[in-house]
Motif scaffolding. Structure first.
Motif, PDB file in Angstrom:
ATOM      1  N   LYS A  38       0.815  -1.218   0.000  1.00 39.05           N
ATOM      2  CA  LYS A  38       0.000   0.000   0.000  1.00 39.05           C
ATOM      3  C   LYS A  38       0.847   1.266   0.000  1.00 39.05           C
ATOM      4  O   LYS A  38       0.335   2.365  -0.246  1.00 39.05           O
ATOM      5  CB  LYS A  38      -0.943  -0.001   1.205  1.00 39.05           C
ATOM      6  N   GLY A  39       2.115   1.142   0.325  1.00 38.70           N
ATOM      7  CA  GLY A  39       2.983   2.318   0.312  1.00 38.70           C
ATOM      8  C   GLY A  39       2.897   3.175   1.547  1.00 38.70           C
ATOM      9  O   GLY A  39       3.460   4.276   1.589  1.00 38.70           O
ATOM     10  N   ASN A  40       2.191   2.715   2.570  1.00 43.51           N
ATOM     11  CA  ASN A  40       2.127   3.433   3.834  1.00 43.51           C
ATOM     12  C   ASN A  40       1.773   2.443   4.921  1.00 43.51           C
ATOM     13  O   ASN A  40       1.516   1.253   4.650  1.00 43.51           O
ATOM     14  CB  ASN A  40       1.103   4.572   3.771  1.00 43.51           C
ATOM     15  N   LEU A  41       1.763   2.929   6.146  1.00 44.12           N
ATOM     16  CA  LEU A  41       1.476   2.061   7.284  1.00 44.12           C
ATOM     17  C   LEU A  41      -0.022   2.034   7.567  1.00 44.12           C
ATOM     18  O   LEU A  41      -0.796   2.803   7.034  1.00 44.12           O
ATOM     19  CB  LEU A  41       2.244   2.550   8.514  1.00 44.12           C
ATOM     20  N   GLY A  42      -0.420   1.134   8.458  1.00 43.55           N
ATOM     21  CA  GLY A  42      -1.816   1.068   8.886  1.00 43.55           C
ATOM     22  C   GLY A  42      -2.547  -0.170   8.444  1.00 43.55           C
ATOM     23  O   GLY A  42      -3.573  -0.538   9.023  1.00 43.55           O
ATOM     24  N   GLY A  43      -2.061  -0.823   7.378  1.00 37.32           N
ATOM     25  CA  GLY A  43      -2.677  -2.067   6.931  1.00 37.32           C
ATOM     26  C   GLY A  43      -4.146  -1.909   6.561  1.00 37.32           C
ATOM     27  O   GLY A  43      -4.630  -0.811   6.262  1.00 37.32           O
ATOM     28  N   ASP A  44      -4.866  -3.025   6.587  1.00 37.55           N
ATOM     29  CA  ASP A  44      -6.284  -3.006   6.233  1.00 37.55           C
ATOM     30  C   ASP A  44      -7.121  -2.243   7.248  1.00 37.55           C
ATOM     31  O   ASP A  44      -8.179  -1.713   6.912  1.00 37.55           O
ATOM     32  CB  ASP A  44      -6.815  -4.438   6.112  1.00 37.55           C
TER      33      ASP A  44
END
Length: 463
Positions: A38-44
Motif C-alpha cells: 500500500k505504500g504506507n502504514l496502517g494495513g487493512d
C-alpha cells in the motif's frame, strides 16, 4: 531509494502487526526493513477497516441521534468525507513516524515474496531486489472470505463501504447481508439508521455465533429495534440479478428456501489469514507449520522456524488491530532478547467489541470455558438502569456481567451491552492482564457521572 542488501529484521506487511515492532527494533539500533504494497502504514485497519468504519459510524450517529428525519445521501456524503479526512491525517502521521525512525528503518512500497527464512525478494516500481535478514516477521494480515456461490461477483464487501478513496457514493436503499458476525451486525446498525431496509441472512442459529449467547441475544435485540430483518439457519446459495435489484437465494438445513431482494448484497462472512501469494510455501518446505489455515505460533510469536515470527491476523488468533499491535511488540522484544521468549501473549486479556449502539463487548473467560476447565466462579450481573450516564444518554437497557474466581475474587471475564461497552471492556482487560480482584476494582473512585462508576457499585459487595 537505496535498499539495503542485508538487515537484522524484515517485516512483511505494514499494518499493526508490523510497524510497532519495527519501531521498537529501530529504536534499539537494529537495521529494519518493512515492506507493504500500500505504500504506507496502517494495513487493512486504516485502509478499509477499523478506522474508516468507525468514522462513518460516528458521523451517522451524530446526525441520527438528534433527528429521525435525515437525508441518507447527505449523511453518507458527510460520513465519507470524515473518514477520508481521518485516513489522510493518519497516513500523514505514519509518514512522519517512518522518518523519525530512519536511518535504522527502511520502509519500502512493494510486494514481498519469501524465498527462505533469511531471504526475501521484493518487487517494486523500480524492479526487483533480494534482501538477506537474520530475523523475519510475517504480518501479512487477512483477506475477506468470498463464498464460492453462483453470482458471487455481484456482491459488495466492506471494502466497497469503507476503503480509502473508493467507497460507494451513496448508500443503497436496501441491503441484504450474508453473515451475522460483527461486520454484518455493525453495518446493519449503521445503515438502518439512514432508513436503509436491511436483511441479515446467517447460516448459524444465532447472530455473533463466535461470542457468548448473551451477546447474541443483545445483538438480536438491537437488530429488532432497528427494524432489521434477520433470518437464522439459512446458508447463502446464490445471487442473481432481477431487474434493478439483486436477489439473494438461501437454503436451510431442512430444505426451506429463502429469497431476499435488495439493491445490493454485502458479503460479510468473515476474514481469513492471508497465507497465499507471498512465498509461504518456501518456509513450509523448511518446517513452517500451519494450524487450521493460519501460521502456528507460540505465545511469544515464534513459528516452528527459530528465526521466523508471525504476528496479527495471519496467526488466526485474536484477529484484531489492538491484538496485532501487542503481538508485534512481543515479537520485537523477544528478538532483542536473542530469541528467548521473555514476553508472552495472554489472549484472554484481549477485548472483543461490536460497535452497534449500544455497544457489545467481551473480554476474558466465558462461563463455558471455566466450566470445561473445572474452575469455580461466580457471576455478578449489574443492570445499568440506575446508572447516571446511561440515563443521560437514554440507554438504560444496558447491563454488565462480571465473572470472578470463586475464592480469590480474581476477575476472569467481562461481558456488556451498554452505550460505552467498549470503553468499559478496557478496564477489565487491564484487570485480567494484571490479575486484579473485585476488591481492587471496588476501591477505584470512578469519575461521576460516567458509567465507570457502575464498576465500583457492582464490586462494592466485595470490599
Amino acid at each position: 531509494m537505496k535498499v539495503p542488501s542485508r538487515v537484522d529484521t524484515i517485516f512483511v506487511g505494514g499494518g499493526g502487526a508490523s510497524y510497532p515492532g519495527a519501531f521498537e527494533l529501530a529504536k534499539a539500533g537494529q537495521s529494519v526493513l518493512m515492506v507493504d504494497d500500500k505504500g504506507n502504514l496502517g494495513g487493512d485497519c486504516l485502509y478499509a477497516g477499523c478506522i474508516p468504519s468507525k468514522s462513518v459510524r460516528t458521523r451517522i450517529l451524530d446526525y441520527t441521534s438528534t433527528t429521525n428525519k435525515v437525508d441518507p445521501d447527505e449523511v453518507w456524503k458527510a460520513a465519507i468525507e470524515l473518514k477520508e479526512w481521518v485516513q489522510e491525517i493518519r497516513y500523514e502521521q505514519h509518514r512522519e513516524e517512518i522518518k523519525e525512525h530512519e536511518p535504522n528503518l527502511t520502509f519500502l512500497k512493494g510486494w514481498a515474496v519469501i524465498e527462505g527464512p533469511n531471504t526475501v525478494r521484493i518487487s517494486t516500481e523500480e524492479g526487483e531486489v533480494k534482501v538477506e535478514t537474520k530475523n523475519l516477521v510475517i504480518g501479512a494480515g487477512a483477506e475477506n472470505v468470498i463464498l464460492n456461490i453462483p453470482g458471487k461477483e455481484l456482491v459488495l464487501t466492506s471494502d466497497d463501504l469503507f476503503a480509502y478513496r473508493r467507497a460507494i457514493k451513496r448508500p443503497p436503499r436496501s441491503l441484504a447481508i450474508i453473515g451475522g458476525g460483527y461486520i454484518g451486525v455493525e453495518v446493519a446498525d449503521m445503515l438502518s439508521r439512514l432508513g436503509v431496509h436491511v436483511t441479515i441472512v446467517e447460516m448459524m442459529d444465532r447472530l455473533l455465533p463466535n461470542m457468548p449467547p448473551d451477546m447474541s441475544k443483545a445483538a438480536m435485540q438491537r437488530m429488532q429495534e432497528a427494524g432489521v430483518d434477520v433470518h437464522l439457519g439459512f446458508a447463502a446459495a446464490g445471487i442473481e440479478r432481477r431487474g434493478e435489484y439483486k436477489v439473494l437465494k438461501a437454503r436451510s438445513k431442512d430444505g426451506r428456501e429463502l429469497e431476499v431482494e435488495a439493491e445490493e448484497v454485502l458479503m460479510a462472512v468473515g476474514r481469513r489469514p492471508r497465507t497465499r501469494n507471498y512465498g509461504l510455501e518456501s518456509l513450509q518446505a523448511q518446517g513452517l507449520e500451519l494450524d487450521r489455515g493460519a501460521i502456528k505460533v507460540t505465545p511469544g510469536m515464534k513459528t516452528t522456524i527459530s528465526n521466523v515470527y508471525a504476528t496479527g491476523d495471519v496467526t488466526g488468533k485474536a484477529m484484531l488491530f489492538h491484538a496485532a499491535v501487542k503481538e508485534s511488540i512481543i515479537a520485537a522484544k523477544n528478538i532483542l532478547a536473542g530469541g528467548r521468549e521473555l514476553y508472552r501473549f495472554n489472549y484472554h486479556s484481549v477485548p472483543y467489541t461490536v460497535f452497534t449502539y449500544p455497544e457489545i463487548a467481551v473480554v476474558g473467560y466465558t462461563e463455558d470455558e471455566l466450566q470445561a476447565a473445572g474452575i469455580p466462579y461466580e457471576v455478578v450481573l449489574y443492570r445499568l438502569a440506575g446508572d447516571a450516564q446511561s440515563q443521560i444518554v437514554g440507554h438504560r437497557e444496558g447491563w454488565m456481567k462480571i465473572i470472578l474466581e470463586k475464592e480469590s475474587l480474581r476477575v476472569l471475564g467481562f461481558q456488556a451491552y451498554a452505550h460505552n461497552a467498549a470503553d468499559l471492556s478496557a478496564v477489565f482487560a487491564l484487570a485480567i492482564e494484571n490479575n486484579l480482584t473485585a476488591k481492587n476494582l471496588a476501591w477505584v473512585a470512578g469519575p461521576h457521572p460516567l458509567t465507570f462508576e457502575a464498576i465500583n457499585y457492582a464490586m462494592r459487595p466485595y470490599f
